[in-house]
Design a protein around this motif. Structure first.
Motif, PDB file in Angstrom:
ATOM      1  N   ASP A 243      -0.175   4.009  -0.370  1.00  0.00           N
ATOM      2  CA  ASP A 243       0.835   3.890  -1.425  1.00  0.00           C
ATOM      3  C   ASP A 243       1.301   2.445  -1.564  1.00  0.00           C
ATOM      4  O   ASP A 243       1.511   1.947  -2.685  1.00  0.00           O
ATOM      5  CB  ASP A 243       2.027   4.810  -1.134  1.00  0.00           C
ATOM      6  N   LEU A 244       1.469   1.754  -0.440  1.00  0.00           N
ATOM      7  CA  LEU A 244       1.856   0.343  -0.486  1.00  0.00           C
ATOM      8  C   LEU A 244       0.768  -0.502  -1.142  1.00  0.00           C
ATOM      9  O   LEU A 244       1.065  -1.448  -1.880  1.00  0.00           O
ATOM     10  CB  LEU A 244       2.133  -0.169   0.925  1.00  0.00           C
ATOM     11  N   ALA A 245      -0.501  -0.138  -0.886  1.00  0.00           N
ATOM     12  CA  ALA A 245      -1.606  -0.861  -1.520  1.00  0.00           C
ATOM     13  C   ALA A 245      -1.579  -0.670  -3.029  1.00  0.00           C
ATOM     14  O   ALA A 245      -1.827  -1.608  -3.794  1.00  0.00           O
ATOM     15  CB  ALA A 245      -2.940  -0.385  -0.943  1.00  0.00           C
ATOM     16  N   ALA A 246      -1.282   0.559  -3.460  1.00  0.00           N
ATOM     17  CA  ALA A 246      -1.187   0.821  -4.895  1.00  0.00           C
ATOM     18  C   ALA A 246      -0.027   0.049  -5.515  1.00  0.00           C
ATOM     19  O   ALA A 246      -0.160  -0.529  -6.597  1.00  0.00           O
ATOM     20  CB  ALA A 246      -1.013   2.321  -5.133  1.00  0.00           C
ATOM     21  N   ASP A 247       1.098   0.005  -4.813  1.00  0.00           N
ATOM     22  CA  ASP A 247       2.250  -0.755  -5.313  1.00  0.00           C
ATOM     23  C   ASP A 247       1.902  -2.232  -5.453  1.00  0.00           C
ATOM     24  O   ASP A 247       2.275  -2.889  -6.434  1.00  0.00           O
ATOM     25  CB  ASP A 247       3.438  -0.597  -4.364  1.00  0.00           C
ATOM     26  N   THR A 249      -0.954  -3.609  -5.990  1.00  0.00           N
ATOM     27  CA  THR A 249      -1.966  -3.902  -7.012  1.00  0.00           C
ATOM     28  C   THR A 249      -1.580  -3.367  -8.383  1.00  0.00           C
ATOM     29  O   THR A 249      -2.396  -3.375  -9.307  1.00  0.00           O
ATOM     30  CB  THR A 249      -3.333  -3.323  -6.596  1.00  0.00           C
ATOM     31  N   GLY A 250      -0.360  -2.920  -8.525  1.00  0.00           N
ATOM     32  CA  GLY A 250       0.133  -2.495  -9.819  1.00  0.00           C
ATOM     33  C   GLY A 250       0.175  -1.003 -10.030  1.00  0.00           C
ATOM     34  O   GLY A 250       0.923  -0.507 -10.879  1.00  0.00           O
ATOM     35  N   GLY A 251      -0.638  -0.242  -9.283  1.00  0.00           N
ATOM     36  CA  GLY A 251      -0.629   1.206  -9.402  1.00  0.00           C
ATOM     37  C   GLY A 251      -0.889   1.700 -10.815  1.00  0.00           C
ATOM     38  O   GLY A 251      -0.397   2.756 -11.223  1.00  0.00           O
ATOM     39  N   ASP A 252      -1.678   0.939 -11.586  1.00  0.00           N
ATOM     40  CA  ASP A 252      -1.878   1.268 -13.001  1.00  0.00           C
ATOM     41  C   ASP A 252      -3.253   1.863 -13.281  1.00  0.00           C
ATOM     42  O   ASP A 252      -3.698   1.910 -14.429  1.00  0.00           O
ATOM     43  CB  ASP A 252      -1.688   0.012 -13.851  1.00  0.00           C
TER      44      ASP A 252
END
Length: 293
Positions: A243-247, A249-252
């Motif tokens: 989840d932190l990785a997605a945050d 990198t934008g999580g888009d």
């Protein structure tokens, strides 16, 4: 006092405890603190000094290792203990994401603290045996100052860059890769069973070839085990890291594989496997029926 001066570890969860045991075994004087005191007290029997508060722990410290759960915990501890350890080097080792790291760096700067990163790549076993890989970042002179200590707990240090947060970014990429490898091995096992083949044949097929992976063999062995005990690398912990990785990198949706693997680990945790080794993610593919076969 050892040649490394007073070393303090704030946070004695799985990794904090493992680091403490390793350093004590190398003759280092270690003081520890943990919010839940009962988790730190057993370390006194091994030779650690157990402090009642973060400020008490870091008083007179030469090096402070931060191994806490999240950014909020790191900020709280820094704020409480900052003025008690003038001249110490603070080593941020907690996986707290890029936003969390920026907040922690800001707090450290406001208190005039010397802060560097040394993110841990590895689990309890490597930490206990000095085989971690540390992803470092920050001021080179400060890192050189703590290099002898970091060498006691790691087989190598990879310098990610001069900016605080560079180590965190590299750690998020590496943990995402670990998540992909584990999920891929779990899917391979499920496919083997669906096709009527013994899962061990998959590991035999890749063994020794260009696609071989020590990690796949290790997690594959856990997937074949009869039971899963609370793990060195818990599934819920990796889910947090993804989840932190997605945050970061934008999580888009830019990284679709990351999104898919995040969903897989979320389903595994929701099914009650959060405290187990990340290898338990394979159960998502066939559910509880797999375990009973």
């Amino acid at each position: 006092m050892s040649a490394y001066g007073k070393v303090v570890i704030l946070g004695t969860g799985i990794m904090g405890r493992a680091l403490t045991e390793r350093l004590l075994g190398q003759g280092v004087d270690v003081t520890v603190w943990n919010r839940t005191a009962s988790r730190a007290e057993p370390l006194a029997e091994l030779g650690a000094t157990v402090a009642a508060t973060p400020a008490e722990a870091v008083a007179g410290a030469d090096t402070v290792l931060l191994t806490l759960f999240d950014a909020a915990a790191v900020v709280e501890v820094l704020t409480e203990a900052a003025d008690a350890a003038p001249g110490a080097v603070w080593v941020q080792m907690s996986t707290i994401g890029t936003d969390g790291t920026e907040e922690v760096a800001s707090v450290a700067a406001s208190h005039g603290l010397d802060l560097v990163e040394a993110m841990m790549l590895g689990t309890k076993g490597p930490a206990e045996t000095g085989k971690l890989v540390l992803l470092t970042a920050g001021n080179a002179d400060l890192l050189a100052k703590v290099e002898p200590l970091l060498a006691l707990v790691s087989q190598k240090r990879v310098h990610a860059g001069p900016a605080l947060g560079d180590g965190t970014r590299l750690k998020l990429v590496c943990n995402t890769w670990i998540g992909l490898l584990t999920a891929g091995t779990g899917q391979a096992f499920a496919m083997m069973r669906a096709l009527g083949l013994d899962e061990k044949l998959f590991l035999e097929a890749i063994s020794g070839g260009q696609s071989d992976s020590v990690y796949a063999h290790a997690k594959g062995a856990l997937m074949l085990a009869d039971d899963y005990q609370p793990a060195n690398f818990q599934l819920r912990g990796l889910r947090k890291d993804l989840d932190l990785a997605a945050d970061a990198t934008g999580g888009d949706g830019t990284f679709g594989v990351l999104d898919a693997v995040r969903g897989l680990y979320a389903a595994a945790e929701d099914a009650g496997n959060g405290a187990e080794d990340i290898a338990a993610v394979f159960r998502v593919f066939e559910g509880d029926a797999y375990r009973g076969m």
